[in-house]
Design an enzyme around this catalytic site. Structure first.
Site, short mmCIF file in Angstrom:
data_model
loop_
_atom_site.label_atom_id
_atom_site.label_comp_id
_atom_site.label_asym_id
_atom_site.label_seq_id
_atom_site.Cartn_x
_atom_site.Cartn_y
_atom_site.Cartn_z
N GLN A 189 0.66 -1.48 0.10
CA GLN A 189 0.03 0.59 -0.20
C GLN A 189 0.99 1.37 0.16
O GLN A 189 0.85 1.81 -0.44
CB GLN A 189 -1.19 -0.30 1.17
CG GLN A 189 -2.28 -0.99 0.78
CD GLN A 189 -2.74 -1.56 2.19
OE1 GLN A 189 -2.46 -0.92 3.54
NE2 GLN A 189 -4.15 -1.40 1.60
N ASP A 238 -19.47 -10.96 -36.28
CA ASP A 238 -18.64 -11.04 -37.67
C ASP A 238 -17.42 -11.39 -37.78
O ASP A 238 -17.04 -12.64 -38.78
CB ASP A 238 -19.36 -10.04 -38.12
CG ASP A 238 -19.44 -8.71 -36.83
OD1 ASP A 238 -18.38 -8.14 -37.06
OD2 ASP A 238 -20.34 -8.22 -36.26
N ASP A 290 -17.88 -11.57 -44.50
CA ASP A 290 -19.41 -11.46 -44.28
C ASP A 290 -19.90 -10.54 -43.60
O ASP A 290 -19.99 -9.31 -44.35
CB ASP A 290 -19.61 -12.06 -42.14
CG ASP A 290 -20.16 -12.50 -41.06
OD1 ASP A 290 -21.17 -13.47 -41.73
OD2 ASP A 290 -21.15 -11.82 -40.86
N GLU A 328 -12.95 0.55 -9.38
CA GLU A 328 -13.59 -0.75 -9.52
C GLU A 328 -14.05 0.16 -11.42
O GLU A 328 -15.01 0.07 -11.77
CB GLU A 328 -15.18 -1.34 -8.32
CG GLU A 328 -14.45 -1.14 -7.19
CD GLU A 328 -13.60 -2.44 -7.86
OE1 GLU A 328 -13.32 -3.39 -8.66
OE2 GLU A 328 -13.31 -2.74 -6.15
N1 LIG Z 1 -2.99 -2.03 6.13
C1 LIG Z 1 -4.21 -2.47 6.80
N2 LIG Z 1 -4.08 -3.15 8.01
C2 LIG Z 1 -5.76 -3.35 8.14
N3 LIG Z 1 -7.30 -3.41 7.29
C3 LIG Z 1 -6.72 -2.86 6.35
C4 LIG Z 1 -5.44 -2.47 5.52
N4 LIG Z 1 -6.26 -2.31 4.76
C5 LIG Z 1 -7.51 -2.52 4.28
N5 LIG Z 1 -8.14 -3.03 5.34
C6 LIG Z 1 -9.38 -3.44 5.40
O1 LIG Z 1 -9.41 -4.34 4.57
C7 LIG Z 1 -10.99 -3.72 4.18
C8 LIG Z 1 -11.22 -4.22 2.95
O2 LIG Z 1 -10.43 -2.84 2.14
P1 LIG Z 1 -11.02 -1.73 1.02
O3 LIG Z 1 -12.60 -1.75 0.91
O4 LIG Z 1 -10.41 -0.63 1.04
O5 LIG Z 1 -10.53 -2.93 0.05
P2 LIG Z 1 -10.63 -3.24 -1.21
O6 LIG Z 1 -9.47 -3.39 -2.31
O7 LIG Z 1 -10.94 -1.97 -1.73
O8 LIG Z 1 -12.22 -4.23 -1.56
P3 LIG Z 1 -13.24 -4.72 -2.39
O9 LIG Z 1 -12.49 -5.18 -3.26
O10 LIG Z 1 -14.07 -4.95 -1.68
O11 LIG Z 1 -13.42 -3.08 -3.56
C9 LIG Z 1 -11.39 -2.59 4.77
O12 LIG Z 1 -12.62 -3.73 6.31
C10 LIG Z 1 -10.17 -1.97 5.71
O13 LIG Z 1 -10.22 -1.69 6.53
MG LIG Z 2 -12.78 -0.99 -3.30
#
Ligand SMILES: Nc1ncnc2c1ncn2[C@@H]1O[C@H](COP(=O)(O)OP(=O)(O)OP(=O)(O)O)[C@@H](O)[C@H]1O
Ligand SMILES: [Mg+2]
Length: 538
Positions: A62, A468, A312, A175
């Site tokens: 991240q 096609d 076609d 998304e």
């Molecule tokens: N570094 C982290 N430490 C702990 N929890 C985390 C961390 N990063 C994300 N989360 C938790 O993981 C979960 C998913 O996060 P998020 O919704 O941002 O993921 P996403 O990849 O966007 O998921 P989706 O595919 O459903 O959209 C959330 O509950 C978030 O709080």
């Molecule tokens: Mg998401």
């Protein structure tokens, strides 16, 4: 102090509130401004399902995501489900609006609710900041916020009207692969250019793959250095707690296919595609070297090469497409060198286009599908335009149809797509593609291949899609399967073709070859040809 709050919300500071700055606070503020990772880890909160509100301890990947966003104007993240992609971007955006004056952000998600939910995460993080890190709030709604420093965030579903008239410093598309295909295309054609017209506008796209669409295209174009997007991806195993046991369990609860798409981040097409999904994802495509009308050209004509056009035809009512593909058949792998696709062309005009392109490509052989009005196209080509390299087939008539016909053999221009022709064509197209014996080149064709599926024991386009271009390939592949085909590819053997036809009559359908004088001397090119070539080459 109640009157320092924004509309009575004790977590929010209203505008024009004085902070008593100490030297330490100023230094800390500066540090937060300079270092996003520090700021996020120390001051941003997220909600954990088990533990409630916790510090956002960024995982390593991240942190890398944030560096990529910061260092590049265009970033695209292809990531598994539930890896914290949205939350990471949310924290990054919060930093942007806090520490930049008049910074404008648009958050567009596949649904309105999704976009608002991202904004609400930013709002939650904001509310838990100490007041000296906050900016005074001017507006605070479900869909947008505005701060005292002039920075704003607007959130909405991705659509062509979402950001009308707005100019933004940062566009976040979450998304994106789940935005309906037509809206993705429309968005990139009309909205995206206006939003990103600024010199410094940043674009961040995050998504889990969802088949082959604009998200796929931006990603693969980036892989092939065709755009300037920087890529971020992460393997599911990098998320704490996700191990082989988790994988096994997840596959059991879903399916291998779903796992491949949602966690291995593979770009899968429809299920049951003729060509194996894992193969489809690896097929490269190219940009046309030129586009003229509805003709896309991928390769220049090469003197001495042999070409074949498979055609076609549709009724030109605007629903179905008339299409043809020009293949270089000189050697294996065969190559798509040009394609035509149009849903408005009249069947009376269509032959002239085939005629021109055919002459351009060394008097290419033309195989016309004659099930419907294709018959007319083949007739006009041969009889009115006197294009002589139109292939014919002979077919053994069905029992009863040729009584008294002696040989039981029927001759006809073009080929009729019977169940058998389609079956052989499909099987052979599959094997040509899966064994790299055909170079596809064209994106539209590849797109159709992703959606060409088995349905009730036959292959066709998935509902609402077209086939096609694929059908041109199926016809072509059927032809490749015919023994006669190798004669086509061999210039010297061309004249021996007719005499060797005897044993081929045993087959149900075989290409019969050409009318006499099939080979037109390319030197004998007349004015019309030269004019067309000039148009086509420029
Ligand atoms: N570094 C982290 N430490 C702990 N929890 C985390 C961390 N990063 C994300 N989360 C938790 O993981 C979960 C998913 O996060 P998020 O919704 O941002 O993921 P996403 O990849 O966007 O998921 P989706 O595919 O459903 O959209 C959330 O509950 C978030 O709080
Ligand atoms: Mg998401």
């Amino acid at each position: 102090m109640a009157n320092d709050n924004y509309l009575g919300n004790k977590n929010l500071k209203r505008s024009s509130v004085n902070i008593e700055w100490t030297k330490e606070l100023i230094l800390e503020y500066q540090k937060c401004s300079d270092d996003q990772i520090y700021f996020i880890k120390k001051y941003c909160k997220i909600v954990n399902v088990d533990k409630g509100l916790v510090n956002f301890e960024l995982w390593k990947f991240q942190e890398e995501m944030i560096h990529t966003f910061e260092d590049n104007r265009f970033s695209i993240a292809k990531m598994p489900r539930q890896v914290g992609k949205t939350t990471t971007v949310a924290a990054y955006l919060l930093h942007k609006i806090l520490f930049n004056e008049s910074y404008r952000i648009a958050i567009l998600a596949n649904k309105d609710r999704g976009a608002r939910e991202i904004l609400s995460r930013i709002q939650l993080m904001f509310e838990h900041l100490p007041k000296w890190l906050q900016q005074g709030v001017l507006e605070w709604n479900k869909g947008n916020i505005e701060l005292e420093n002039g920075s704003k965030i607007l959130s909405s579903a991705t659509s062509s009207s979402a950001t009308r008239g707005g100019s933004f410093n940062l566009l976040y598309l979450d998304e994106f692969a789940f935005v309906p295909n037509n809206i993705q295309d429309e968005f990139f054609a009309s909205v995206y250019p206006t939003i990103t017209s600024g010199q410094n506008t940043k674009v961040i796209i995050t998504s889990t793959p969802n088949g082959m669409n604009m998200f796929y295209k931006i990603w693969t174009d980036s892989v092939n250095n065709k755009n300037t997007y920087s890529r971020v991806s992460v393997h599911w195993s990098m998320i704490p707690g996700r191990d082989e046991k988790w994988q096994k369990q997840t596959i059991e609860n879903t399916s291998q296919r779903q796992f491949n798409q949602e966690y291995n981040c593979e770009f899968l097409g429809s299920s049951n595609t003729l060509i194996d999904a894992s193969k489809l994802g690896t097929i490269p495509y190219a940009d046309p070297i030129s586009k003229k009308g509805s003709v896309d050209k991928f390769e220049e004509v090469i003197p001495g090469h042999t070409y074949l056009i498979s055609v076609d035809t549709s009724r030109g009512s605007g629903i179905d497409y008339s299409a043809f593909i020009v293949f270089d058949i000189t050697s294996v792998p065969y190559r798509v060198v040009a394609k035509y696709r149009d849903n408005e062309i009249e069947s009376l005009v269509y032959p002239t286009i085939i005629y021109n392109v055919g002459r351009h490509y060394n008097y290419a052989y033309v195989l016309v599908e004659v099930n419907d009005i294709g018959q007319q196209v083949a007739d006009i080509l041969l009889h009115d335009l006197e294009y002589e390299n139109v292939l014919s087939t002979r077919s053994k008539g069905r029992a009863g149809q040729n009584i008294g016909g002696g040989s039981g053999v029927k001759y006809g221009l073009g080929v009729r797509t019977t169940t058998q022709v389609k079956r052989i064509g499909c099987a052979n197209f599959k094997s040509l593609v899966e064994n790299d014996k055909i170079i596809i080149n064209d994106y539209d064709l590849l797109y159709e291949m992703f959606r060409f599926i088995e349905h009730n024991n036959k292959y066709e386009a998935e509902e609402g899609e077209h086939d096609d271009l694929v059908m041109c390939c199926v016809l072509f592949s059927w032809l490749v399967h015919q023994e006669y085909f190798k004669e086509l590819c061999d210039n010297d053997a061309r004249l021996e073709v007719l005499s060797s036809n005897q044993k081929l009559v045993e087959e149900n359908l075989i290409p019969f070859g050409f009318i006499d004088d099939v080979w037109v001397d390319p030197d004998a090119i007349d004015d019309t040809d030269q004019q067309f070539n000039k148009w086509f080459n420029n």
